[in-house]
Design a protein around this motif. Structure first.
Motif, mmCIF file in Angstrom:
data_model
loop_
_atom_site.group_PDB
_atom_site.id
_atom_site.type_symbol
_atom_site.label_atom_id
_atom_site.label_comp_id
_atom_site.label_asym_id
_atom_site.label_seq_id
_atom_site.Cartn_x
_atom_site.Cartn_y
_atom_site.Cartn_z
ATOM 1 N N ILE A 1 55.172 -11.254 10.096
ATOM 2 C CA ILE A 1 54.155 -10.372 10.667
ATOM 3 C C ILE A 1 54.333 -10.337 12.183
ATOM 4 O O ILE A 1 54.417 -11.381 12.821
ATOM 5 C CB ILE A 1 52.726 -10.858 10.309
ATOM 6 N N THR B 1 44.283 -1.842 4.355
ATOM 7 C CA THR B 1 45.671 -2.287 4.193
ATOM 8 C C THR B 1 46.082 -3.014 5.472
ATOM 9 O O THR B 1 45.381 -2.950 6.486
ATOM 10 C CB THR B 1 46.640 -1.097 4.014
ATOM 11 N N GLY B 2 47.243 -3.639 5.414
ATOM 12 C CA GLY B 2 47.770 -4.312 6.606
ATOM 13 C C GLY B 2 48.092 -3.344 7.724
ATOM 14 O O GLY B 2 48.254 -3.759 8.878
ATOM 15 N N GLU B 3 48.195 -2.052 7.407
ATOM 16 C CA GLU B 3 48.490 -1.064 8.447
ATOM 17 C C GLU B 3 47.203 -0.582 9.124
ATOM 18 O O GLU B 3 47.184 -0.362 10.326
ATOM 19 C CB GLU B 3 49.235 0.153 7.872
ATOM 20 N N ALA C 1 49.628 -7.304 -1.081
ATOM 21 C CA ALA C 1 49.312 -6.588 0.157
ATOM 22 C C ALA C 1 48.462 -7.454 1.096
ATOM 23 O O ALA C 1 48.442 -7.236 2.309
ATOM 24 C CB ALA C 1 48.595 -5.273 -0.143
ATOM 25 N N GLU D 1 49.103 -10.282 2.047
ATOM 26 C CA GLU D 1 50.015 -11.010 2.954
ATOM 27 C C GLU D 1 50.248 -10.253 4.247
ATOM 28 O O GLU D 1 50.745 -10.825 5.213
ATOM 29 C CB GLU D 1 51.396 -11.192 2.294
ATOM 30 N N ARG D 2 49.956 -8.947 4.233
ATOM 31 C CA ARG D 2 50.379 -8.087 5.338
ATOM 32 C C ARG D 2 49.355 -7.983 6.481
ATOM 33 O O ARG D 2 49.678 -7.488 7.538
ATOM 34 C CB ARG D 2 50.692 -6.667 4.830
#
Ligand code: G3H
Length: 250
Positions: A3, A159-161, A202, A204-205
């Protein structure tokens, strides 16, 4: 972990036009070789948002806002700004649910989650803040409180984004006190487990930031804790030299 870390500054209710020199200096300091794998963000007050993004065009410094309204675009909400307005000023991120907003403006988890959704609606990344009070900490309720805040403050389509989580123990904000690295490690590992339980792989992101009295002198220790993917800095982000020293702790 793979990351990419984020060093973020929250200027809170600080900064006038005279402070734009600090934005310039931070932008200059983080705009070195593209190989540096750390992102940098400053969230000035909304009065400086547009001029800050204008000053930092073609630099690697990202600019964000400190809050947005639950409604994404327009409405009769005197004094508020919307996610659309932030995007219009070329902001990329918005902090939601900072403990000062939760306390002074009575924002609960549901409000925070709705604000995060407003951010997504406009393509912004929400920085969702959670953290326990001193008394919750003292009575051993930290993990329960965080578990609930994390669950309720994050929309299902996070989400991670589009979402970054910031863990800020309220008793560590502006006090010079910080949890020890083992405590931060325990909390961040627990948040990671919660996120994986809810979002699967997801989970993890998501970037997990630590905030609360991060200073040049303690940044290296805090930032090397597993599952700490960056910092949310208050006071020390106001001076370019301090911000950059924390940035270079990576
Ligand atoms: O958003 C930033 C935090 O509230 C931390 O503030 O670095 O001044 O303790 P501080």
């Amino acid at each position: 972990s793979d990351i990419r870390p984020l060093v973020a500054g929250n200027w809170k209710m600080n900064g006038t036009r005279a402070s734009l020199d600090q934005i310039r200096a931070i932008a200059h300091g983080v705009s070195g070789p593209l190989s540096r794998k750390v992102d940098a963000l400053v969230c000035p007050p909304s009065t400086l948002l547009y001029v800050a993004t204008t000053l930092t065009v073609d630099t690697r410094l990202l600019i964000g806002a400190q809050d947005c309204h639950q409604k994404a675009r327009t409405g009769a909400h005197t004094g508020d700004i919307s996610a659309e307005m932030i995007r219009d000023c070329f902001g990329t991120h918005v902090i939601v649910g900072h403990s000062e907003r939760r306390k002074e403006h009575r924002e609960n988890n549901k409000v925070v989650s709705t604000k995060a959704r407003a951010a997504y609606d406009q393509g912004l990344t929400a920085i969702v803040c959670i953290g326990e009070t001193r008394s919750e900490h003292a009575s051993g309720r930290t993990m329960d409180v965080l578990h609930r805040q994390l669950f309720e403050s994050m929309p299902d389509d996070a989400t991670g984004e589009n979402t970054i989580i910031a863990y800020e123990p309220i008793w560590a904000i502006g006090t010079g006190q910080t949890p020890g690295p083992e405590q931060v490690a325990d909390v961040h590992a627990a948040m990671r487990r919660d996120l994986i339980e809810r979002f699967g792989d997801a989970g993890e992101r998501f970037r997990l930031l630590y905030g609360g009295s991060v200073k040049p002198g303690n940044a290296k220790e805090l930032m090397s804790v597993p599952h700490v993917n960056g910092a949310l800095i208050g006071g020390a982000s106001l001076k370019a030299a301090d911000f950059l020293s924390i940035y270079h702790a990576y």
